[in-house]
Structure formats: C-alpha cells, structure tokens
Design a protein around this motif. Structure first.
Motif, PDB file in Angstrom:
ATOM      1  N   ARG A  33      -7.125  -2.140  -1.662  1.00 19.51           N
ATOM      2  CA  ARG A  33      -6.058  -2.721  -0.935  1.00 19.51           C
ATOM      3  C   ARG A  33      -5.172  -3.179  -1.979  1.00 19.51           C
ATOM      4  O   ARG A  33      -5.254  -3.334  -3.166  1.00 19.51           O
ATOM      5  CB  ARG A  33      -6.532  -4.316  -0.252  1.00 19.51           C
ATOM      6  N   SER A  43       0.109  -2.263   4.558  1.00 27.35           N
ATOM      7  CA  SER A  43      -0.557  -3.413   4.039  1.00 27.35           C
ATOM      8  C   SER A  43       0.306  -4.188   2.880  1.00 27.35           C
ATOM      9  O   SER A  43       0.629  -3.140   2.037  1.00 27.35           O
ATOM     10  CB  SER A  43      -2.133  -2.873   3.399  1.00 27.35           C
ATOM     11  N   SER A  93       0.790  -1.272  -0.056  1.00 25.87           N
ATOM     12  CA  SER A  93      -0.166   0.154  -0.103  1.00 25.87           C
ATOM     13  C   SER A  93       0.705   1.184   0.061  1.00 25.87           C
ATOM     14  O   SER A  93       2.080   1.244   0.305  1.00 25.87           O
ATOM     15  CB  SER A  93      -0.725   0.026   1.111  1.00 25.87           C
ATOM     16  N   THR A 127      -2.961  -5.231  -4.646  1.00 28.05           N
ATOM     17  CA  THR A 127      -3.597  -6.230  -5.400  1.00 28.05           C
ATOM     18  C   THR A 127      -2.563  -6.881  -6.471  1.00 28.05           C
ATOM     19  O   THR A 127      -1.817  -6.162  -6.709  1.00 28.05           O
ATOM     20  CB  THR A 127      -5.005  -5.697  -6.201  1.00 28.05           C
ATOM     21  N   TYR A 132       0.842  -7.737   0.286  1.00 24.88           N
ATOM     22  CA  TYR A 132      -0.167  -8.943  -0.400  1.00 24.88           C
ATOM     23  C   TYR A 132       0.976  -9.630  -1.194  1.00 24.88           C
ATOM     24  O   TYR A 132       1.640  -9.054  -1.933  1.00 24.88           O
ATOM     25  CB  TYR A 132      -1.390  -8.330  -1.331  1.00 24.88           C
TER      26      TYR A 132
END
Length: 125
Positions: A104, A56, A51, A106, A58
């Motif tokens: 968020r 955040s 992010s 991705t 992923y």
C-alpha cells in the motif's frame, strides 16, 4: 525514472496551490509515488502517497482533509492539490518514486529511491 516537480510559489494563508510531478524514463507508471516536504532546519517529512493505479492514497495527519494527491498515468504526472494552506506548510516539496512492486502507499521514506529536485512553497500569514 526521472522526476520534475513544479508549481510552487508564494500564497497567503487560506490559499491554494497545485504541485505537479512529471515522470520520465523507464516505465514511470510502474511506481507508487509520494510527496514529501522539508522546512528550513527540519527533517524531510511525509505528506502524501498514491498507488500505481491511483486507487489508493495515504496522507499525513497534518494535511489530511486539506491536501489531495492524484495522478494521471496518461500524462505520467502526479499532482498535489493543496487547499487551506497554513504558514506551517511552508517548505520545499519533493516528489518521489517508491521502489516496491507491491504494498500500500506508504510514508516510509526508506522505500523511495528516486527524487525530484523540489519546489518551494511559501505561505504567509
């Protein structure tokens, strides 16, 4: 925004590398960022995303628990720490900027509008 990836090289299986992606231009810290990779003869695939604030992250399942994405907004730089490298990690690695203002991190390649030039990672067995 302009992106410059660096840090690739050759390493033996089990080794580590850290990739860097330096951003410049219009407000680079306003973008969530991602790393993708492309092996010879294969499609470009998602690796990791982070992010705008860095709070955040992923990961693709294939790199989870081995790779770590981070960013230093004071330096306009995103990093990809790669540990326990495997021969199947061999690819050209690209950093990219996510054009969305919200959402968020991705792995959807369609939202990444800005791309760096790629840096080659070669892992030998």
């Amino acid at each position: 925004v302009q992106l410059q990836a660096s840090g690739g090289g050759s390493v033996q299986a089990g080794g580590s590398l850290r990739l860097s992606c330096a951003a410049s231009g219009r407000t680079p810290n306003n973008y969530a960022m991602g790393w993708f990779r492309q092996a010879p003869g294969k499609d470009r695939e998602f690796v990791a995303a982070i992010s705008r604030s860095g709070s955040s992250t992923y990961y693709a399942d294939s790199v989870k628990d081995r790779f770590t994405i981070s960013r230093d907004n004071a330096k306009n730089t995103v990093y990809l720490q790669m540990n326990s490298l495997k021969p199947e990690d061999t690819a050209v690695y690209y950093c990219a900027a996510d054009r969305r203002l919200l959402g968020r991190p991705t792995g959807d390649i369609r939202v990444y509008d800005y791309w760096g030039q790629g840096t080659l990672v070669t892992v030998s067995s």
